[in-house]
Each structure stands twice: as structure tokens, then as C-alpha cells.
Design a protein around this motif. Structure first.
Motif, PDB file in Angstrom:
ATOM      1  N   ASP A  65      66.538  49.241  -8.213  1.00 18.71           N
ATOM      2  CA  ASP A  65      65.316  49.919  -7.794  1.00 18.71           C
ATOM      3  C   ASP A  65      65.411  50.376  -6.343  1.00 18.71           C
ATOM      4  O   ASP A  65      65.846  49.620  -5.465  1.00 18.71           O
ATOM      5  CB  ASP A  65      64.110  48.979  -7.921  1.00 18.71           C
ATOM      6  CG  ASP A  65      63.786  48.618  -9.369  1.00 18.71           C
ATOM      7  OD1 ASP A  65      64.157  49.396 -10.263  1.00 18.71           O
ATOM      8  OD2 ASP A  65      63.156  47.571  -9.585  1.00 18.71           O
ATOM      9  N   VAL A  66      64.987  51.615  -6.112  1.00 14.89           N
ATOM     10  CA  VAL A  66      64.848  52.158  -4.759  1.00 14.89           C
ATOM     11  C   VAL A  66      63.574  52.996  -4.744  1.00 14.89           C
ATOM     12  O   VAL A  66      63.378  53.833  -5.634  1.00 14.89           O
ATOM     13  CB  VAL A  66      66.064  53.039  -4.367  1.00 14.89           C
ATOM     14  CG1 VAL A  66      65.810  53.746  -3.034  1.00 14.89           C
ATOM     15  CG2 VAL A  66      67.330  52.194  -4.276  1.00 14.89           C
ATOM     16  N   PRO A  67      62.678  52.785  -3.785  1.00 19.67           N
ATOM     17  CA  PRO A  67      61.449  53.582  -3.729  1.00 19.67           C
ATOM     18  C   PRO A  67      61.751  55.064  -3.560  1.00 19.67           C
ATOM     19  O   PRO A  67      62.831  55.450  -3.086  1.00 19.67           O
ATOM     20  CB  PRO A  67      60.718  53.025  -2.497  1.00 19.67           C
ATOM     21  CG  PRO A  67      61.298  51.678  -2.274  1.00 19.67           C
ATOM     22  CD  PRO A  67      62.732  51.759  -2.730  1.00 19.67           C
ATOM     23  N   ALA A  68      60.797  55.895  -3.951  1.00 13.42           N
ATOM     24  CA  ALA A  68      60.954  57.342  -3.811  1.00 13.42           C
ATOM     25  C   ALA A  68      61.315  57.699  -2.375  1.00 13.42           C
ATOM     26  O   ALA A  68      60.729  57.180  -1.425  1.00 13.42           O
ATOM     27  CB  ALA A  68      59.671  58.050  -4.234  1.00 13.42           C
ATOM     28  N   MET A  69      62.281  58.580  -2.212  1.00 10.26           N
ATOM     29  CA  MET A  69      62.779  58.930  -0.884  1.00 10.26           C
ATOM     30  C   MET A  69      62.361  60.319  -0.443  1.00 10.26           C
ATOM     31  O   MET A  69      62.531  60.677   0.721  1.00 10.26           O
ATOM     32  CB  MET A  69      64.315  58.841  -0.876  1.00 10.26           C
ATOM     33  CG  MET A  69      64.857  57.462  -1.159  1.00 10.26           C
ATOM     34  SD  MET A  69      66.659  57.473  -1.290  1.00 10.26           S
ATOM     35  CE  MET A  69      67.125  58.268   0.250  1.00 10.26           C
ATOM     36  N   PHE A  70      61.851  61.122  -1.368  1.00 14.85           N
ATOM     37  CA  PHE A  70      61.571  62.515  -1.062  1.00 14.85           C
ATOM     38  C   PHE A  70      60.105  62.828  -1.360  1.00 14.85           C
ATOM     39  O   PHE A  70      59.508  62.210  -2.251  1.00 14.85           O
ATOM     40  CB  PHE A  70      62.478  63.425  -1.899  1.00 14.85           C
ATOM     41  CG  PHE A  70      63.913  62.972  -1.925  1.00 14.85           C
ATOM     42  CD1 PHE A  70      64.688  63.042  -0.781  1.00 14.85           C
ATOM     43  CD2 PHE A  70      64.473  62.458  -3.088  1.00 14.85           C
ATOM     44  CE1 PHE A  70      66.009  62.616  -0.800  1.00 14.85           C
ATOM     45  CE2 PHE A  70      65.786  62.031  -3.114  1.00 14.85           C
ATOM     46  CZ  PHE A  70      66.556  62.115  -1.967  1.00 14.85           C
ATOM     47  N   PRO A  71      59.501  63.778  -0.646  1.00 16.45           N
ATOM     48  CA  PRO A  71      58.121  64.171  -0.943  1.00 16.45           C
ATOM     49  C   PRO A  71      57.973  64.589  -2.404  1.00 16.45           C
ATOM     50  O   PRO A  71      58.767  65.372  -2.921  1.00 16.45           O
ATOM     51  CB  PRO A  71      57.885  65.351   0.007  1.00 16.45           C
ATOM     52  CG  PRO A  71      58.855  65.139   1.124  1.00 16.45           C
ATOM     53  CD  PRO A  71      60.066  64.519   0.492  1.00 16.45           C
ATOM     54  N   LYS A  72      56.973  64.034  -3.054  1.00 17.51           N
ATOM     55  CA  LYS A  72      56.709  64.306  -4.473  1.00 17.51           C
ATOM     56  C   LYS A  72      57.853  63.856  -5.373  1.00 17.51           C
ATOM     57  O   LYS A  72      57.900  64.209  -6.549  1.00 17.51           O
ATOM     58  CB  LYS A  72      56.431  65.796  -4.704  1.00 17.51           C
ATOM     59  CG  LYS A  72      55.227  66.323  -3.945  1.00 17.51           C
ATOM     60  CD  LYS A  72      54.981  67.797  -4.249  1.00 17.51           C
ATOM     61  CE  LYS A  72      53.782  68.323  -3.463  1.00 17.51           C
ATOM     62  NZ  LYS A  72      53.526  69.766  -3.730  1.00 17.51           N
ATOM     63  N   GLY A  73      58.793  63.089  -4.833  1.00 17.06           N
ATOM     64  CA  GLY A  73      59.904  62.594  -5.634  1.00 17.06           C
ATOM     65  C   GLY A  73      59.532  61.342  -6.398  1.00 17.06           C
ATOM     66  O   GLY A  73      58.516  60.693  -6.127  1.00 17.06           O
ATOM     67  N   GLU A  74      60.361  61.007  -7.370  1.00 16.18           N
ATOM     68  CA  GLU A  74      60.141  59.811  -8.168  1.00 16.18           C
ATOM     69  C   GLU A  74      60.959  58.648  -7.614  1.00 16.18           C
ATOM     70  O   GLU A  74      61.976  58.845  -6.949  1.00 16.18           O
ATOM     71  CB  GLU A  74      60.566  60.076  -9.622  1.00 16.18           C
ATOM     72  CG  GLU A  74      59.774  61.164 -10.317  1.00 16.18           C
ATOM     73  CD  GLU A  74      60.252  61.387 -11.736  1.00 16.18           C
ATOM     74  OE1 GLU A  74      61.193  60.689 -12.167  1.00 16.18           O
ATOM     75  OE2 GLU A  74      59.687  62.256 -12.419  1.00 16.18           O
ATOM     76  N   SER A  75      60.512  57.449  -7.919  1.00 19.44           N
ATOM     77  CA  SER A  75      61.282  56.269  -7.562  1.00 19.44           C
ATOM     78  C   SER A  75      62.547  56.202  -8.410  1.00 19.44           C
ATOM     79  O   SER A  75      62.631  56.806  -9.483  1.00 19.44           O
ATOM     80  CB  SER A  75      60.445  55.011  -7.788  1.00 19.44           C
ATOM     81  OG  SER A  75      59.309  55.005  -6.954  1.00 19.44           O
TER      82      SER A  75
END
Length: 215
Positions: free
Chosen positions: A57-67
Motif C-alpha cells: 500500500d502507498v497513498p495516492a501521490m498525484f492530484p486526483k490520483g488513486e492510492s
């Protein structure tokens, strides 16, 4: 999930490719233009990209991106325990070897697979997401279940030119891993292509597969 296969001879190598937009046939055609080597090409499409290709698991890194959610182990088990055995049984295949190849997150998945299965003896990661948080520590702290005969890594020469501190590590990490695996005795090739991450993905992918087939 959609699985498509283009069959070679019974003992020809099998190339397994995870795809995101049905580009498998285009990759296959480009490989055929580059080599006379016979092979069976298996493309797996319609996958949950940020889930199935992510080792943890890695949290979303980009605007409007998914985790990024840890689905890689489950997807790898589907490939090695369900998809490949069924195709090999149904079509009486006895391949010389099996290759796993992928672009972007699927390139990360291909590297990760080395540490979770001994099925693949050749690995191709084209423009792989080797910036993925935690990857370098994972590689250093673990040993591959199988040392591949051939490993191909590539990257666009503009992919690291970003203000994002995580993404900017991609070339440094890829070059480091190329040396890391070469020092392990793996037949490793690193290739730097022109352009950013989105330039000619099918061509870059096909180049890596053709190289690995030629070794």
C-alpha cells in the motif's frame, strides 16, 4: 480480466505481458518485426492497475490520483497458479522458459515477481515504476526466489526530470538496480531511450522482449 494468447510452437518460450489498454497485439506485432524467434505471447488486460500491480500500500501521490493497494501477490498467484497452468494444459505447451514483461507499474510488478515466484527465468521492465516507495529497501533486504537468466531494464531519458521528489529518483534507482543485478551475475541490460514516460511505450516494450528472446 481478459486473457489473450497468440501461440507459437509447443516448446517455444512464453512471454507474459500485463497490459492496461489492450496494447498486447501491438507489442506482439512489433516484437515479430524485430526477431525470428518463435514464442507464445500471453497478454493480460482489464486488470485493476493500481491494485494488481502494487506490491504494498502507498497513498495516492498525484492530484486526483488513486492510492496504490497491495494486490500484486494475489495477481501473481492468479498468473502462476491459474492462468498459465490452464493455458499450458489446454494447449499442451512445454515452453523452453517463461518470461514476464511489463511497462510502468507492470515493470515494477515484473521485478517484484522475482522475489515471490521461481516461474520466470527472464524479466523485462520497460520504463518500470522503480521510483515506488519502499522498493529499494525491499530489494536490499530480500533475495530472489530465482535468479533470472536475463534481465532487461529501460527508461526514458526525461522520466526523472520532474519536481516530484519521489518520481525524480526513477533513473537513479533503475541504474542502481541494473548494477545490483549485474553484480549478482545476472545477464543484465539497461537501456536509456529518448523521451518521457509516455513516448513509444509499445516500442520500448517490444525492444526489451526482443532483446530477452535473443539471449
Amino acid at each position: 480480466m481478459k486473457v489473450e494468447a497468440i501461440y507459437g510452437d509447443r516448446m517455444a518460450p512464453i512471454v507474459v505481458q500485463n497490459t492496461v489498454q489492450g496494447e498486447g497485439r501491438a507489442i506482439y506485432d512489433l516484437v515479430r518485426q524485430s526477431t525470428d524467434r518463435d514464442f507464445t505471447f500471453l497478454s493480460i488486460d482489464g486488470i485493476d492497475w493500481n491494485h494488481d500491480m502494487s506490491p504494498w500500500d502507498v497513498p495516492a501521490m498525484f492530484p486526483k490520483g488513486e492510492s496504490f493497494t497491495a494486490g500484486a501477490d494475489d495477481h501473481l498467484e492468479r498468473i502462476t497458479k491459474e492462468i498459465l497452468p490452464k493455458i499450458m494444459w489446454d494447449h499442451d505447451l512445454d515452453p523452453e522458459y517463461i518470461m514476464l514483461s511489463g511497462y510502468s507499474l507492470a515493470g515494477l510488478f515484473a521485478i517484484y515477481s522475482m522475489y515471490r515466484t521461481d516461474m520466470f527465468s527472464r524479466i523485462v521492465s520497460a520504463s518500470g515504476s522503480l521510483w515506488f516507495p519502499g522498493l529499494m529497501d525491499f530489494v536490499k533486504d530480500n533475495s530472489p526466489m530465482r535468479i533470472p537468466d536475463v534481465l532487461y531494464l529501460s527508461l526514458g531519458d526525461r522520466e526523472s526530470r520532474t519536481r516530484d521528489p519521489t518520481l525524480s529518483k526513477v533513473q537513479e534507482n533503475t541504474e542502481y538496480l541494473a548494477k545490483w543485478y549485474s553484480d549478482m551475475g545476472i545477464d543484465t541490460r539497461f537501456e536509456l531511450n529518448l523521451g518521457n514516460h509516455f513516448m513509444d511505450p509499445e516500442g520500448r516494450m517490444a525492444k526489451g522482449i526482443a532483446y530477452a528472446l535473443s539471449r
